[in-house]
Design an enzyme around this catalytic site. Structure first.
Site, PDB file in Angstrom:
ATOM      1  N   GLY A  14      31.715  -4.068  23.626  1.00 60.79           N
ATOM      2  CA  GLY A  14      30.001  -3.500  24.335  1.00 60.79           C
ATOM      3  C   GLY A  14      29.189  -4.197  23.321  1.00 60.79           C
TER       4      GLY A  14
ATOM      5  N   ARG B 206      29.553  14.408  28.139  1.00 53.09           N
ATOM      6  CA  ARG B 206      30.839  14.025  26.655  1.00 53.09           C
ATOM      7  C   ARG B 206      31.187  14.832  25.322  1.00 53.09           C
ATOM      8  NH1 ARG B 206      31.366   9.091  23.705  1.00 53.09           N
ATOM      9  NH2 ARG B 206      33.611   7.711  24.326  1.00 53.09           N
TER      10      ARG B 206
ATOM     11  N   CYS C 157      27.800   3.577  16.619  1.00 53.57           N
ATOM     12  CA  CYS C 157      28.054   4.733  16.834  1.00 53.57           C
ATOM     13  C   CYS C 157      27.880   5.676  15.533  1.00 53.57           C
ATOM     14  CB  CYS C 157      29.320   4.549  17.431  1.00 53.57           C
ATOM     15  SG  CYS C 157      30.799   5.932  17.138  1.00 53.57           S
TER      16      CYS C 157
ATOM     17  N   SER D  11      29.672   0.114  16.823  1.00 51.34           N
ATOM     18  CA  SER D  11      28.049  -0.965  16.565  1.00 51.34           C
ATOM     19  C   SER D  11      27.090   0.501  16.622  1.00 51.34           C
ATOM     20  CB  SER D  11      27.534  -2.317  16.789  1.00 51.34           C
ATOM     21  OG  SER D  11      27.342  -1.730  18.832  1.00 51.34           O
TER      22      SER D  11
ATOM     23  N   ASP E  16      38.932  -0.255  20.362  1.00 56.09           N
ATOM     24  CA  ASP E  16      37.414   0.052  21.216  1.00 56.09           C
ATOM     25  C   ASP E  16      36.983   0.175  19.826  1.00 56.09           C
ATOM     26  OD1 ASP E  16      35.438   0.942  22.314  1.00 56.09           O
ATOM     27  OD2 ASP E  16      35.913   3.438  23.038  1.00 56.09           O
TER      28      ASP E  16
ATOM     29  N   GLU F 140      31.900 -14.106  -0.769  1.00 55.20           N
ATOM     30  CA  GLU F 140      31.670 -15.695  -0.425  1.00 55.20           C
ATOM     31  C   GLU F 140      31.799 -16.787   0.813  1.00 55.20           C
ATOM     32  OE1 GLU F 140      35.926 -16.812  -2.249  1.00 55.20           O
ATOM     33  OE2 GLU F 140      34.691 -15.858  -4.498  1.00 55.20           O
TER      34      GLU F 140
END
Length: 344
Positions: free
Chosen positions: A211, A260, A155, A153, A188, A331
């Site tokens: 998350g 990272r 990313c 959400s 994930d 709908e």
């Protein structure tokens, strides 16, 4: 100040510790190691909440030694090998190799190092989204895989780097190859409601990462600092929201997540995530039982009695999914209502 505070050994079971706390009318009860160090602090609130839980969610994941199963994440650099050593000494049960793109020479080498040095330690590798990526990590020795790239959400990897895959397709494709080696996968990203959990599990996932789903709960990071001035909670249009940031956001990179994304030594940092806000969902002690029951009902409607049955039906094409048009998705929305109440 109490000179000799009441304490109990760390090996004491929860029920025995709870009985001691209640009998002695304490608000807190420290659990000490053999060296006299405080390793846990039992509170009256935790005892009360534990006893209010339904039986179905009151049983934690316990290992053969009677202790909680615990996992930790590391990277793929040389310095992470020292971190791994300390984690193993601390009694870690599973290690997660945390990379936004898991199919790299670095991660394959790290998997081989872990399995060679600590053969009894389970390794969760990833993230991957294709069968080819999955097979490479399985061949390297991965015990489980995380699946998802750019579908979270908060990313923006798919938008910024044009890398990733639709989450349902990624889960299905990776599960198809991983199941042949008996390797479970973790979906994930993209879990916004209980229906998404049913879809992910039906497509081959053994479990899901949640998350953003739990980010709005009281127990999530920052939840214990409930003050308007701390900016952990804030209000918008009368609704309470909670701050939530992605590991690829600039906010997180400033705090150290830049390694990272391999930009820790770069002056120019390209964000692959955002800082946002999610609605307040209250406590996980209410949210988890609600979600678990919703998932059960979803599988009941499908006529599936177990996760293994769902995976078998999916592979044999006895369970099929249908792509809905944009009109069909509209709908199901409740936009025609002036107002409605939703528990979450």
């Amino acid at each position: 100040m109490t000179r000799d505070p009441i304490s109990i050994p760390a090996e004491t079971s929860f029920e025995q510790a709870a009985i001691s706390l209640i009998a002695k009318k304490l608000k807190y009860l420290p659990l000490l190691s053999e060296d006299g160090l405080v390793v846990e602090l039992l509170s009256w609130d935790s005892v009360k909440r534990r006893r209010e839980l339904p039986v179905s969610v009151a049983r934690p994941s316990i290992g053969a030694d009677g202790k909680f199963l615990v996992g930790a994440a590391i990277g793929t650099r040389e310095s992470d090998k020292e971190r791994l050593e300390h984690l193993v000494k601390a009694g870690i049960n599973v290690i997660v190799l945390d990379s936004s793109q898991g199919d790299s020479l670095y991660q394959r080498a790290m998997i081989q190092y872990v399995k060679r040095t600590y053969p009894e330690l389970d390794v969760i590798a990833g993230n991957v989204v294709t069968s080819y990526q999955a097979q490479n990590l399985i061949n390297a020795g991965a015990d489980a895989l995380r699946v998802g790239m750019g579908s979270g959400s908060i990313c923006t990897t798919q938008e910024v780097c044009a890398v990733g895959r639709a989450q349902a397709t990624a889960v299905y494709k990776v599960a198809s190859i991983a199941s042949q080696s008996g390797v479970p996968i973790i979906a994930d990203g993209g879990i916004q409601n209980s229906g998404h959990i049913v879809k992910a599990l039906s497509l081959g996932a053994s479990t899901v990462m949640m998350g953003s789903f739990f980010a709005g709960t009281e127990e999530a990071a920052g939840g214990y600092f409930y003050k308007l001035l701390t900016n952990m909670y804030f209000y918008q249009d009368g609704h309470r929201l909670k701050k939530y940031r992605g590991m690829g956001s600039l906010d997180a990179m400033i705090k150290g997540s830049d390694a990272r994304y391999l930009v820790d030594k770069s002056k120019l940092k390209i964000a692959q995530g955002v800082s946002a806000a999610v609605p307040d969902k209250g406590s996980v002690f209410r949210l988890i039982p609600y979600t678990m029951q919703a998932v059960r009902q979803g599988f009941q409607d499908l006529g599936i009695s177990s996760l293994q049955s769902a995976h078998k039906l999916c592979r044999s094409r006895g369970l099929r999914l249908e792509v809905r048009t944009g009109a069909a998705q509209v709908e199901e929305l409740l936009e025609h209502l002036a107002h409605f109440d939703n528990i979450y």
